[in-house]
Write an enzyme that holds these catalytic residues in place. Sequence first.
Site, PDB file in Angstrom:
ATOM      1  N   SER A  99       0.805  -1.223   0.000  1.00 11.10           N
ATOM      2  CA  SER A  99       0.000   0.000   0.000  1.00 11.10           C
ATOM      3  C   SER A  99       0.843   1.280   0.000  1.00 11.10           C
ATOM      4  O   SER A  99       1.534   1.550  -0.967  1.00 11.10           O
ATOM      5  CB  SER A  99      -0.945  -0.049   1.203  1.00 11.10           C
ATOM      6  N   ASP A 242      -2.388   6.530  -3.280  1.00  9.56           N
ATOM      7  CA  ASP A 242      -1.331   5.840  -2.547  1.00  9.56           C
ATOM      8  C   ASP A 242      -0.762   4.758  -3.469  1.00  9.56           C
ATOM      9  O   ASP A 242      -1.203   4.595  -4.619  1.00  9.56           O
ATOM     10  CB  ASP A 242      -1.847   5.278  -1.211  1.00  9.56           C
ATOM     11  N   ASP A 244      -0.903   1.603  -3.934  1.00 12.72           N
ATOM     12  CA  ASP A 244      -1.695   0.548  -4.583  1.00 12.72           C
ATOM     13  C   ASP A 244      -3.070   1.040  -5.035  1.00 12.72           C
ATOM     14  O   ASP A 244      -3.934   0.245  -5.403  1.00 12.72           O
ATOM     15  CB  ASP A 244      -1.805  -0.700  -3.698  1.00 12.72           C
ATOM     16  N   ASP A 246      -5.791   2.389  -3.713  1.00 12.22           N
ATOM     17  CA  ASP A 246      -7.120   2.246  -3.103  1.00 12.22           C
ATOM     18  C   ASP A 246      -7.546   3.522  -2.379  1.00 12.22           C
ATOM     19  O   ASP A 246      -8.686   3.643  -1.959  1.00 12.22           O
ATOM     20  CB  ASP A 246      -7.218   1.014  -2.185  1.00 12.22           C
TER      21      ASP A 246
HETATM   22 MG    MG Z   1      -3.477   1.379  -0.148  1.00 13.43          MG
END
Ligand code: MG
Length: 467
Positions: A99, A242, A244, A246
């Site tokens: 993340s 961010d 990744d 999400d």
């Molecule tokens: Mg994330």
Amino acid sequence: MIKARRLFGTNGIRGVANRDLTPEFATKVGSSVGTFFGGGKILVGRDGRTSGPMLVRAVIAGLLSAGCDVYDVGVAPTPAIQYAVKHYHMKGGVIITASHNPPEYNGIKVVADDGVEIPRELEVEIEGILFNERFYRATWDGVKGVNELSGALDVYVEAVKQHVNVDAIRRKGFHVVVDPGNGVAGLAIPRLLQEMGCRVTTINAEIDGTFPKRPPEPTLENLRGLALVVKAVKADVGVAYDGDADRAIFVDERGEAHWGDKTFALIEKQFLMENPGEVIVTPISSSSLIKDVAEEFGGKVVWTKVGSIIVSHVMKRLSAKLGGEENGGIFYGPHQFVRDGAMATALILNVMAKTGRKLSELLDELPSYYIEKDKLACPDELKELVLDELMKRVEGVSMDTIDGVRLWLQDESSILIRPSGTEPIYRLYAEGRTKERAAQLVVKYKEVLRSIINKLLTSVERSLANS
Ligand code: MG
């Protein structure tokens, strides 16, 4: 090797690649997850981290050894991988991502057949398999293969578009500056925006696991570059993700970046105007704005403990359609019960298109709060006792105690006093309609906390001296 008896943290297994997360260990995790699912179709995918190719192959080896049929989507945003698990009717999924953590980290996240992270009790089962090495090993002719899945991004972008008024957005021809921060958002967002008729300018768009341009966490301080570009090109909005993809944080056309709960409140307002009476799910650490908007537009807030997986599970249980976090996580239930940066982006453009207002104007209309934060050292062993004593001292005040204690005060101010889950500290987070009020609350309750902690420490010392 991770030696602790607990592997999964608040968001999957996390650690430094090749120190905590070695390929040998990742293979054991893969074997454990494959054993847990009992074979079947398991989807894997990863973010753009340097250690990703090494770890995903190790995890796949473990899954295959347990007789799983592996489907690999390659590099993709976490929410796209989660959506693919659901869309392609997989038995589960494994995502290799850390993340927003620094580049040396990586992680392993396990999701159920609906793409949502598995609950704690199932993580415990996987931990049990791993620590006791109770791996199921398929016979040689029971070992399945790896199938490359290439269409997952198309399916995902198409799915996001289903939930917004694409024609209205297209008519506006928004100019959007996208900052993936060298993470995987660049794989889906520019495409999504172009398909909705937006003009797209990207910065930091090439995937680079060393995150050379800015840290992978989209904090307001990390978005100065994006803010400058938004102003320079006179864009309608900027958005940063961010690592990744999400979480999404927005910058208005004036170049001002906003915390996620403010943009969440905008989405909430539009959503409740169209769907009065719905439940809004958010952690207790979110701004009072979420409550204000719900009260004004006929919604009901359900506060949760802090953590995105908790929000997902509460939403699932309540069949709630909308959730959000102050860090930029937006959960849109009709799409999926996980936070999703592309969905957040589409929903904000949807609000801008439907209202015909600039992002700064929309944000200025919301009640404004001033925020003050502080922290105070507190030994982990005392945290619970401190909380018990604190609740006695604030008796009579309206409060929520789902995670720490949040006091709702008379003048629309509030304070959250919450023990950190990872450090020996208490955190204080105050909101007031003036800066002075927020600051005053932090000072007052820090003093209350300090006196409780000192009193408890003194009594511990006394009982040690007497024993
Ligand atoms: Mg994330």
